[in-house]
Design a protein around this motif. Structure first.
Motif, PDB file in Angstrom:
ATOM      1  N   GLY A 152      36.371  43.459  42.127  1.00 45.70           N
ATOM      2  CA  GLY A 152      37.446  42.885  41.509  1.00 45.70           C
ATOM      3  C   GLY A 152      37.853  43.594  40.293  1.00 45.70           C
ATOM      4  O   GLY A 152      37.080  44.321  39.726  1.00 45.70           O
ATOM      5  N   THR A 261      43.487  44.051  43.753  1.00 46.31           N
ATOM      6  CA  THR A 261      42.700  42.935  44.249  1.00 46.31           C
ATOM      7  C   THR A 261      42.663  41.660  43.597  1.00 46.31           C
ATOM      8  O   THR A 261      42.728  41.752  42.310  1.00 46.31           O
ATOM      9  N   GLU A 262      42.788  40.595  44.189  1.00 47.24           N
ATOM     10  CA  GLU A 262      42.726  39.307  43.623  1.00 47.24           C
ATOM     11  C   GLU A 262      41.111  39.000  43.941  1.00 47.24           C
ATOM     12  O   GLU A 262      40.672  38.866  44.869  1.00 47.24           O
ATOM     13  N   ASP A 263      40.243  38.873  42.686  1.00 46.52           N
ATOM     14  CA  ASP A 263      39.087  38.491  42.922  1.00 46.52           C
ATOM     15  C   ASP A 263      38.592  37.066  43.548  1.00 46.52           C
ATOM     16  O   ASP A 263      39.341  36.337  42.958  1.00 46.52           O
ATOM     17  N   SER A 266      38.246  34.550  40.948  1.00 48.29           N
ATOM     18  CA  SER A 266      39.514  33.686  40.500  1.00 48.29           C
ATOM     19  C   SER A 266      39.976  32.891  41.751  1.00 48.29           C
ATOM     20  O   SER A 266      40.464  31.857  41.507  1.00 48.29           O
ATOM     21  N   ASN A 267      39.834  33.414  42.774  1.00 47.09           N
ATOM     22  CA  ASN A 267      40.375  32.554  44.112  1.00 47.09           C
ATOM     23  C   ASN A 267      39.438  32.845  45.279  1.00 47.09           C
ATOM     24  O   ASN A 267      39.552  33.908  45.811  1.00 47.09           O
ATOM     25  N   SER A 270      40.749  34.519  48.636  1.00 49.65           N
ATOM     26  CA  SER A 270      40.995  35.815  48.619  1.00 49.65           C
ATOM     27  C   SER A 270      40.319  36.881  49.590  1.00 49.65           C
ATOM     28  O   SER A 270      38.970  36.960  49.137  1.00 49.65           O
TER      29      SER A 270
END
Length: 357
Positions: A152, A261-263, A266-267, A270
Motif C-alpha cells: 500500500g 492502491t487503497e491499503d 485503511s479499508n 479493499s
C-alpha cells in the motif's frame, strides 16, 4: 494497575505451537481452508519467532478483517495466465499472499532445475508475510532467491511528501554450508510500516529519520507518520531502488502501483491487487550447489571476523536465525499484540492461545 489507575499490559510468552494452532483456527473460522490457514499461521508465527514482529501476529486481526470485508478472498480460484516453462504469471484472485506465494515457490522449485532459472510474477494478491519465510524454502533446496512485492502507499520519494511508493520489500537469499542462508530481508523504507503500526499500538515513538508529517516535517509520532509518509532508506539511492522494485513487481502483471492502491490498513474491504516477483536461480546449473554453498559460507565467516577488539559483526540474517533458534518452543509477544489476539479470540469464539505451564 499503576498508581494512576491505568491498566498496564504485560508481555506474554506463548507456545509457538499453540500460536500456530490458534491463528489457523481463527483463519478457518472465516472460511480459509485448513491447509491455507495452517500455512498462513505458520508464516506469521515464524516472523515473530525470528523477531520480525512487524510481519507477525500483529497482522492476523488485519487479515481476518480483510477476509470478512472482502479485501482478501479466502477461497480463491488462482490460475496461470502465462507459462513458458521458465517464466510464469499467476493471477491469485485476491488470495492471501501466503497462498499465492506457495504456488509461486512451488513453480520455481519445479521449473528452475530445467533451465537454471525461473521467474514468477503474481497479480491480484495480498500481503505475503516476511520474505525470509519464502526465501528459506528456496535456499533449503539450493536456490538463490530474489523476491519483491508492491504494498500500500506509505513512502514518499526522495525530496517529496506525497505517498507514491510502498515499502517495497526486498529479500535476497543465497544457500550456505554454514547452517543457514546468507539473507537480506528488508523494507526499502527506512523503517517497516508494520513497525509504525506496532509503535502506534504500543503508544511509543518511532526513530527519528523514519518519517515526515503531512507538511513534510520530520516526526517521531507514529500517527503523524501515518498521516504523512515514511521516507526511503539511503536518500536518493534507496528511493531509486524502491521505484525500480515497485516497477518490476507491478508491471509484469496488472498489479497496482502503491499510489493507485487503497491499503487494507485503511479499508479492510479493499482488493489491493498486490504484485509479487520471485526469481530463482538453481545453483546446480552453474558451478554446482556444493561449490556455491561453500563459497557463501566463507563469505559469512569473513564478515563475522571483520571486527576489531572482539567486536561482534553479524552477517546478514544472523540475528534473525539466532532468534529463531532461541524461540523455537516459546515466543514473547508485545503487549498490544496480545490484547489484539485475545480480543480476536473473544469475537470469533475460539479458544485463545495459552501460555505454557
Amino acid at each position: 494497575m499503576n498508581s494512576n489507575g491505568e491498566h498496564i499490559l504485560e508481555l506474554q510468552t506463548y507456545s509457538t505451537h499453540d500460536l500456530v494452532r490458534f491463528s489457523s483456527k481463527a483463519l478457518q473460522s472465516v472460511g480459509v481452508p485448513t491447509a491455507d490457514a495452517d500455512l498462513t499461521a505458520e508464516s506469521l508465527v515464524e516472523a515473530d519467532v525470528r523477531g520480525i514482529n512487524s510481519h507477525g501476529l500483529l497482522r492476523l486481526p488485519l487479515y481476518i478483517s480483510a477476509i470478512e470485508q472482502g479485501g482478501i478472498n479466502p477461497r480463491p480460484n488462482m490460475h496461470w495466465l502465462k507459462d513458458s516453462g521458465s517464466a510464469a504469471l499467476l493471477d491469485a484472485d485476491g488470495a492471501l499472499g501466503q497462498v499465492s506465494m506457495r504456488a509461486a515457490t512451488d513453480y520455481a522449485r519445479e521449473h528452475a532445475p530445467d533451465r537454471g532459472v525461473a521467474a514468477v510474477a503474481v497479480q491480484n494478491s495480498s500481503h505475503y508475510g516476511a520474505g525470509i519465510f519464502w526465501s528459506d524454502l528456496m535456499a533449503a533446496q539450493g536456490f538463490i532467491a530474489i523476491l519483491t512485492s508492491t504494498t500500500g502507499p506509505t513512502v514518499a520519494p526522495y525530496g517529496g511528501v506525497a505517498k507514491v511508493f510502498g515499502t517495497n520489500p526486498l529479500t535476497i537469499a543465497a544457500p550456505s554450508a554454514d547452517g543457514h542462508p546468507l539473507t537480506a530481508d528488508m523494507a526499502t523504507s527506512t523503517g517497516a510500516y508494520g513497525k509504525v503500526i506496532a509503535a502506534k499500538n504500543e503508544g511509543t515513538s518511532i526513530p527519528r529519520g523514519w518519517a515526515v508529517d503531512a507538511q513534510g516535517n520530520p516526526t517521531t509520532d507514529p500517527l503523524q507518520a501515518m498521516a504523512g509518509a515514511l521516507i526511503p532508506f539511503g536518500g536518493h539511492k534507496g528511493s531509486g531502488i524502491s521505484a525500480l522494485l515497485e516497477a518490476i513487481a507491478a508491471s509484469l502483471g496488472t498489479g497496482t502501483f502503491a499510489h493507485e492502491t487503497e491499503d487494507i490498513w485503511s479499508n479492510p474491504g479493499s482488493r489491493m491487487n498486490t504484485g509479487h516477483l520471485l526469481i530463482a536461480l538453481d545453483t546446480e546449473a552453474f558451478t554446482g550447489r556444493q561449490h556455491t554453498e561453500e563459497r557463501v559460507s566463507r563469505l559469512q565467516s569473513r564478515i563475522r571476523e571483520s571486527g576489531v577488539n572482539e567486536a561482534v559483526v553479524h552477517a546478514p540474517g544472523d540475528i534473525e536465525y539466532a532468534k529463531g533458534h532461541q524461540n523455537q518452543e516459546t515466543v514473547t509477544l508485545a503487549a498490544s499484540t496480545t490484547l489484539l489476539l485475545n480480543q480476536l479470540a473473544e469475537r470469533l469464539a475460539i479458544v485463545p492461545a495459552e501460555q505454557p505451564a
